[in-house]
Scaffold this motif. Structure first.
Motif, PDB file in Angstrom:
ATOM      1  N   THR A  66     -53.640 -32.741   7.281  1.00  0.00           N
ATOM      2  CA  THR A  66     -52.446 -31.077   6.405  1.00  0.00           C
ATOM      3  C   THR A  66     -52.386 -31.664   5.278  1.00  0.00           C
ATOM      4  N   GLU A  67     -51.924 -30.505   4.021  1.00  0.00           N
ATOM      5  CA  GLU A  67     -51.320 -30.926   2.613  1.00  0.00           C
ATOM      6  C   GLU A  67     -49.983 -31.164   2.769  1.00  0.00           C
ATOM      7  N   ILE A  68     -49.638 -32.715   2.358  1.00  0.00           N
ATOM      8  CA  ILE A  68     -48.201 -33.320   2.024  1.00  0.00           C
ATOM      9  C   ILE A  68     -47.742 -32.870   0.707  1.00  0.00           C
ATOM     10  N   VAL A  69     -46.300 -32.517   0.667  1.00  0.00           N
ATOM     11  CA  VAL A  69     -45.653 -31.603  -1.252  1.00  0.00           C
ATOM     12  C   VAL A  69     -44.968 -33.125  -1.118  1.00  0.00           C
ATOM     13  N   GLU A  74     -44.714 -37.274   3.679  1.00  0.00           N
ATOM     14  CA  GLU A  74     -46.130 -37.776   4.002  1.00  0.00           C
ATOM     15  C   GLU A  74     -45.951 -39.563   4.785  1.00  0.00           C
TER      16      GLU A  74
END
Length: 190
Positions: A66-69, A74
């Motif tokens: 997944t991409e964490i902002v 995170e």
């Protein structure tokens, strides 16, 4: 038949799920794989090396792409991955706790937590203690869930986990915001 290390580790995860961490041994794995116990020493120096590899494999299986902002997101994801990975396997929390405490395997979640806190601007001491605090929260919570057996992983347990994790993360957010202006000093001392 010759086995690759990865094949043996995957078999060991299966043995763990069948018999639990205390019964997982080189001898038990060898019997399951149909080889002599001495054949395993080519891949693992001893039982602790085997347990380290099993713990790392469980954590690897629990990773999510997944991409964490944000750093908070995170940390929340790392904690959820760790929880889910341990709950997916019999005695997962006991195994991960033991292996991590001995410093051999299962170090990645704490390192990832520390790195996220450092990227957020936390000083080294805060990042180290914050990561360890999060890790201990997850290990303790899942350990109790697994010890209770029935109902572990239930919606109530997930709610309690999410609430407790939120409390720890809120405290870390306050500390991270304050760590840029003053040296981190714990409020509790012995």
């Amino acid at each position: 038949m010759r086995y690759r290390r990865t094949d043996l580790v995957d078999r060991a995860v299966g043995v763990l799920d069948e018999v639990g961490v205390d019964a997982l041994s080189m001898r038990h794995l060898a019997a399951d794989a149909g080889v002599q116990p001495s054949a395993l020493y080519h891949h693992f120096a001893n039982k602790q090396a085997l347990l380290d590899a099993v713990a790392d494999r469980i954590l690897e299986l629990g990773r999510r792409g997944t991409e964490i902002v944000t750093w908070e997101s995170e940390l929340r994801l790392i904690c959820a991955e760790l929880r889910d990975a341990m709950l997916a396997h019999r005695d997962g929390a006991v195994l991960i706790s033991r292996v991590h405490a001995l410093g051999g395997g299962a170090q990645e979640p704490e390192r990832r937590m520390r790195d996220a806190l450092l990227r957020a601007g936390a000083e080294e001491a805060l990042a180290r203690v914050g990561a360890r605090t999060l890790l201990h929260f997850v290990l303790g919570h899942v350990g109790q869930e697994q010890a209770r057996g029935a109902g572990a992983g239930s919606p109530g347990e997930r709610d309690d986990f999410a609430l407790g994790l939120g409390l720890v993360l809120e405290g870390l957010a306050v500390s991270v915001r304050g760590s840029g202006t003053a040296t981190f000093a714990p409020r509790y001392s012995r």
